[in-house]
Scaffold this active site. Structure first.
Site, PDB file in Angstrom:
ATOM      1  CG  ASN A  90      -3.511   6.876  -9.702  1.00 14.43           C
ATOM      2  OD1 ASN A  90      -3.947   5.744  -9.525  1.00 14.43           O
ATOM      3  ND2 ASN A  90      -2.220   7.133  -9.780  1.00 14.43           N
TER       4      ASN A  90
ATOM      5  NE  ARG B  17      -1.032   4.107 -12.461  1.00 15.66           N
ATOM      6  CZ  ARG B  17      -0.579   3.556 -11.341  1.00 15.66           C
ATOM      7  NH1 ARG B  17      -1.126   3.859 -10.184  1.00 15.66           N
ATOM      8  NH2 ARG B  17       0.404   2.685 -11.379  1.00 15.66           N
TER       9      ARG B  17
ATOM     10  CG  HIS C 252       6.080   2.241 -13.138  1.00 16.07           C
ATOM     11  ND1 HIS C 252       7.118   1.487 -12.636  1.00 16.07           N
ATOM     12  CD2 HIS C 252       5.288   2.546 -12.086  1.00 16.07           C
ATOM     13  CE1 HIS C 252       6.968   1.345 -11.322  1.00 16.07           C
ATOM     14  NE2 HIS C 252       5.859   1.977 -10.968  1.00 16.07           N
TER      15      HIS C 252
ATOM     16  NE  ARG D  57       5.383  -3.358  -5.583  1.00 16.74           N
ATOM     17  CZ  ARG D  57       4.965  -2.406  -6.422  1.00 16.74           C
ATOM     18  NH1 ARG D  57       5.680  -2.128  -7.490  1.00 16.74           N
ATOM     19  NH2 ARG D  57       3.845  -1.757  -6.182  1.00 16.74           N
TER      20      ARG D  57
ATOM     21  CD  GLU E  35       2.781   7.863 -13.530  1.00 17.93           C
ATOM     22  OE1 GLU E  35       2.562   6.651 -13.740  1.00 17.93           O
ATOM     23  OE2 GLU E  35       3.033   8.331 -12.402  1.00 17.93           O
TER      24      GLU E  35
END
Length: 400
Positions: A7, A91, A180, A241, A385
């Site tokens: 990743n 990913r 996600h 964010r 993940e």
């Protein structure tokens, strides 16, 4: 089959090496500060301890090479030869509308990821550097890309389109993509097994609540809607964010603060959310501790944060015509019991009945946190993940 999952971020590389015979993790760790002074790799040793090695890492190629060196290390390595690695899975954050499923990497895929850099400049550029580093260091080794937005590709057009002139979508592919996806995919499928739901008749809201956060409405195993949009900025409030904001507020702030477009994007992505409201931190743990200590702005940040999660859960229950299960995952969702509780308060009318005592005792482990009488099951499911990426990689490479 041994599969390495990478990743790659803009200045980091997280990795796990799996033995797919039993899906055991042979090695894992992370490289930080690539291209920045003070770069290092932190390796998790077999006994659970962590070892940090400092190194000069000007590019991702050196970073990936350091990962390989650690995997081969005589003291704490997991393999004796790189040839033991049968494939590498990556990913990829943004696959746009080019990729709605995982793919074997070839030149056209690399070019496709590069073309999508405008939609995720920091993320996709880092992923591409990782792919090309493996190309250079392990030529001929099969690589697979697993796209973060692919699970959301089942959204209907009325859910993913913005109410702007249609030709903007046709020409520039401006639409809701969501992110996600690998996490939402893992926990929604795990929820069906764990809670004994009917895979062909189930309505689940998955809440991936970490420093970045998103919620998804999953009907019969397929995404109907998700909170992030063209980029990971939209949706619920996050660590730094803003989440959803009136577009006219954006241009108004730009005018008042004299910011250029990229400066404004950075402002909303890096200086807003929990950090912007609390003035304390982008980390929920710090903000929560400050709120308990009486910091009014930290208390306000938590109220805003959990209120927005609650709104998304309620809106998705309405969109799906009901809800069977609500799942919390990722760093905050798995570990912050009070945030889960606050996010569910007021949803009793949906049939949500939280077992507050059980909830308080759950940190980072799989558990049902609703009462036995709750019409809606609520559970914590730690995300994984990497195993999704490894499984997709094995499936595709096995067909070569």
């Amino acid at each position: 089959m041994k599969i390495l999952v990478l990743n790659c971020g803009s200045s980091s590389i997280k990795y796990k090496l799996y033995d797919m015979a039993n899906e055991s993790v042979l090695a894992q760790g992370g490289v930080e500060r690539i291209g920045i002074d003070g770069a290092f790799i932190k390796v998790t040793l077999p006994n659970g301890e962590k070892k940090q090695i400092n190194a000069e890492l000007p590019t991702h190629k050196e970073g990936v090479n350091l990962v390989f060196k650690c995997l081969l290390d005589k003291e704490f390595g997991a393999i004796k030869d790189l040839k033991e690695i049968d494939a590498v899975g990556h990913r990829i954050v943004q696959g746009g509308d080019k990729y709605n499923q995982s793919v074997i990497v070839d030149q056209s895929v690399e070019e496709g990821i590069e073309e999508l850099c405008d939609l995720a400049p920091v993320h996709n550029a880092g992923h591409l550097k990782g792919i090309r580093a493996v190309d250079a260091l392990m030529p001929g080794t099969p690589q697979v890309c697993v796209f973060d937005n692919a699970f959301h590709s089942t959204m209907p057009d009325y859910a993913y389109l913005y109410a702007i002139p249609y030709e903007v979508y046709e020409k520039y592919h401006v639409r809701r993509y969501g992110f996600h996806g690998t996490s939402h995919r893992y926990v929604s499928k795990r929820a069906i097994d764990m809670l004994g739901l009917d895979p062909n008749n189930s309505k689940i809201v998955t809440c991936h609540i970490g420093n970045g956060a998103s919620c998804s409405a999953v009907v019969n195993g397929k995404v109907m809607d998700t909170s992030m949009g063209l980029t990971p900025l939209a949706g619920v409030m996050m660590g730094s964010r803003s989440g959803d904001i009136d577009p006219s507020a954006v241009t108004y702030i730009m005018d008042k603060l004299g910011k250029q477009p990229q400066e404004m994007a950075d402002y909303l992505n890096k200086e807003s959310g929990l950090l912007g409201i609390s003035g304390v931190s982008s980390d929920m743990r710090d903000v929560y501790d400050a709120s308990v200590a009486g910091n009014k702005r930290a208390q306000l940040a938590i109220k805003m944060y959990t209120y927005r999660i609650k709104k998304y859960i309620g809106s998705y229950a309405a969109a799906m015509g009901g809800v069977d299960a609500i799942i919390f995952t990722a760093g905050v969702g798995e570990n912050q019991a009070q945030i889960r509780q606050y996010s569910l308060e007021g949803l009793e009318f949906l049939g949500v009945e939280l077992d507050k005592e059980v909830n308080l005792g759950i940190h980072g482990k799989e558990a049902v946190i609703s009462t036995a009488n709750s019409k809606v099951k609520v559970a914590v499911i730690p995300t994984d993940e990497e195993i999704v990426i490894a499984r997709d990689t094995q499936e595709l490479v096995s067909k070569l």
